[in-house]
Scaffold this active site. Structure first.
Site, PDB file in Angstrom:
ATOM      1  N   GLY A   1       0.837  -1.193   0.000  1.00 50.92           N
ATOM      2  CA  GLY A   1       0.000   0.000   0.000  1.00 50.92           C
ATOM      3  C   GLY A   1       0.872   1.243   0.000  1.00 50.92           C
ATOM      4  N   ARG A   2       0.314   2.344   0.484  1.00 52.95           N
ATOM      5  CA  ARG A   2       1.089   3.589   0.510  1.00 52.95           C
ATOM      6  C   ARG A   2       1.955   3.734   1.749  1.00 52.95           C
ATOM      7  NH1 ARG A   2      -1.858   8.443   0.318  1.00 52.95           N
ATOM      8  NH2 ARG A   2      -3.827   7.403   0.643  1.00 52.95           N
TER       9      ARG A   2
ATOM     10  N   GLU B   1       5.828   3.890   1.611  1.00 52.31           N
ATOM     11  CA  GLU B   1       6.363   5.111   1.006  1.00 52.31           C
ATOM     12  C   GLU B   1       6.897   6.066   2.057  1.00 52.31           C
ATOM     13  OE1 GLU B   1       3.854   8.693  -0.744  1.00 52.31           O
ATOM     14  OE2 GLU B   1       3.898   6.980  -2.120  1.00 52.31           O
TER      15      GLU B   1
ATOM     16  N   CYS C   1       3.962  -6.512  -2.335  1.00 54.39           N
ATOM     17  CA  CYS C   1       3.604  -5.294  -3.046  1.00 54.39           C
ATOM     18  C   CYS C   1       4.636  -4.191  -2.787  1.00 54.39           C
ATOM     19  CB  CYS C   1       2.186  -4.887  -2.637  1.00 54.39           C
ATOM     20  SG  CYS C   1       1.367  -3.709  -3.712  1.00 54.39           S
ATOM     21  N   HIS C   2       4.185  -3.037  -2.306  1.00 56.60           N
ATOM     22  CA  HIS C   2       5.077  -1.921  -2.035  1.00 56.60           C
ATOM     23  C   HIS C   2       5.890  -2.102  -0.746  1.00 56.60           C
ATOM     24  CE1 HIS C   2       2.583  -0.094  -5.120  1.00 56.60           C
ATOM     25  NE2 HIS C   2       3.477   0.871  -5.224  1.00 56.60           N
TER      26      HIS C   2
ATOM     27  N   TYR D   1       5.163  -5.190  -6.377  1.00 55.75           N
ATOM     28  CA  TYR D   1       4.255  -4.619  -7.356  1.00 55.75           C
ATOM     29  C   TYR D   1       5.129  -4.063  -8.493  1.00 55.75           C
ATOM     30  CZ  TYR D   1       0.302  -2.356  -9.454  1.00 55.75           C
ATOM     31  OH  TYR D   1      -0.679  -2.001 -10.346  1.00 55.75           O
TER      32      TYR D   1
END
Length: 185
Positions: A87-88, A91, A117-118, A137
């Protein structure tokens, strides 16, 4: 049973947070879900990323998730494995020096680490994947390569293990990723 640390945060991908957390608990493992700047019993907001035919995923608001441990109390030496959802959240979590120190400690200890993923952004920022085969991802492929790893393009429902590192591209890979992680435990 294993004691697993999950580092998560606001706008983590809902499925990548909830499903492995609940599945690992159901298997009898202990899972501590923590977030920098938040304490036990506080919540994080999640989001749902979906593949709806556009060039990238769409994002919708997900559930609130209640943390069950305190980030400030975490020591990598107290855990058998680390799980990093996507997800975010990765980040901005990758900007936290303690998060990166924890990731480095797990990798240096050769303990199982799973990232989906992320979540790979935490591995790249910690500079711990050089020479490894890593999936994530597809938007994270350049970062994985710049960190010196071999990016492995998988189907969205597949996972790969390189040593004690399990990686997968997105939430459809939960069954494969969890199977790989549990085999390492």
């Amino acid at each position: 049973m294993a004691k697993i640390l999950m580092i998560t945060g606001d706008f983590v991908e809902d499925y990548e947070n909830m499903v492995p957390f609940q599945a690992l608990l159901a298997m009898g493992h202990e899972v501590d879900a923590v977030c920098p700047g938040k304490r036990k019993n506080e919540t994080i907001a999640t989001c749902i990323h979906d593949f709806e035919g556009q060039q990238t995923y769409t994002e919708k608001r997900g559930h609130n998730f209640t943390l069950n441990a305190n980030f400030d109390d975490v020591a990598a030496s107290d855990y058998d494995a680390l799980y990093l959802p996507g997800g975010r959240a990765p980040e901005y979590l990758r900007l936290d020096s303690k998060v990166l120190a924890i990731v480095k400690a797990f990798m240096a200890s050769n303990k199982p680490v799973a990232a989906i993923c992320h979540g790979a952004q935490l591995l790249t920022a910690a500079n711990v994947i050089e020479g490894k085969k890593v999936s994530a991802y597809p938007a994270c492929a350049p970062e994985v390569r710049l960190a010196g790893a071999e990016y492995v393009e998988l189907q969205m429902d597949e996972a790969i293990t390189d040593g004690k590192l399990v990686t997968a591209p997105a939430w459809p890979a939960h069954p494969a990723m969890l199977k790989h992680l549990v085999a390492l435990l």
